[in-house]
Design an enzyme around this catalytic site. Sequence first.
Site, short mmCIF file in Angstrom:
data_model
loop_
_atom_site.label_atom_id
_atom_site.label_comp_id
_atom_site.label_asym_id
_atom_site.label_seq_id
_atom_site.Cartn_x
_atom_site.Cartn_y
_atom_site.Cartn_z
N CYS A 118 0.89 -1.15 0.00
CA CYS A 118 0.00 0.00 0.00
C CYS A 118 0.93 1.20 0.00
CB CYS A 118 -0.92 0.02 1.22
SG CYS A 118 -1.88 1.56 1.26
N CYS A 121 -0.35 4.00 2.65
CA CYS A 121 -0.38 3.82 4.11
C CYS A 121 -0.17 2.36 4.47
CB CYS A 121 -1.66 4.39 4.70
SG CYS A 121 -3.17 3.89 3.83
N SER A 122 -1.22 1.63 4.83
CA SER A 122 -1.03 0.30 5.41
C SER A 122 -2.16 -0.65 5.03
CB SER A 122 -0.95 0.42 6.92
OG SER A 122 -2.14 1.02 7.41
N CYS A 123 -2.89 -0.37 3.93
CA CYS A 123 -4.03 -1.23 3.56
C CYS A 123 -3.53 -2.66 3.33
CB CYS A 123 -4.72 -0.67 2.32
SG CYS A 123 -5.37 0.97 2.61
#
Length: 213
Positions: A118, A121-123
């Site tokens: 991602c 961010c952190s998906c």
Amino acid sequence: MPHDHADHDHLSPSGHPYRKDQDAPLTHWQQMEIALRELLIDKGVTTAGEIQNQINAMDSRSPANGAAVVARAWTDPAFKAALLADASAATREMGFDIGPMNLIAVENTQAAHNMIVCTLCSCYPRNLLGLPPDWYKSRAYRARTVKEPRAVLAEFGVTLPDGMTVRVHDSTADMRYIVLPARPKGTEGMDADGLAALVTRDSMIGTGLPLAP
Ligand code: FE
């Protein structure tokens, strides 16, 4: 763990420095989270117990969920077809609900290797893998994976044949990916439970390969 000189005077009996207490003032977002949570409880929208149950449910998800999905895809051709056609529905049928998000399973073959990232961010497919590791959220992984995936793979100990295509999939808030690794050689006689033990978290992110039997 990094530590500064002040800690050298405060060693545990094993000789390691004690971990510092986190006494820094709350950040703006931590204060906002507490304020919102307390308001929702005050207004009767939710309860502390419901919030804790949700946290416990999130923490109980682990890569074992994803490994069960992969092992079933390796042993059940109809399920594999369903997974590649609509991974949200196929994994929901196994009890791993991704909610309103779209889940896409990408299959590793002899011709192509897939990786997920991602960049924003952190998906991450948390219903199948639990919480993302710290490196997945790091700026280095997010930036480098799309620019030099083979160099990143090499640092994870993965070297692919020269002619193999590497595909990097960028996750978003409503689009998540899971890698369906190739079934390892020498596993012909194994059942789904035995196969699941070979499926590592990183093999479903694409930064690793399944274990050998
Ligand atoms: Fe994200």
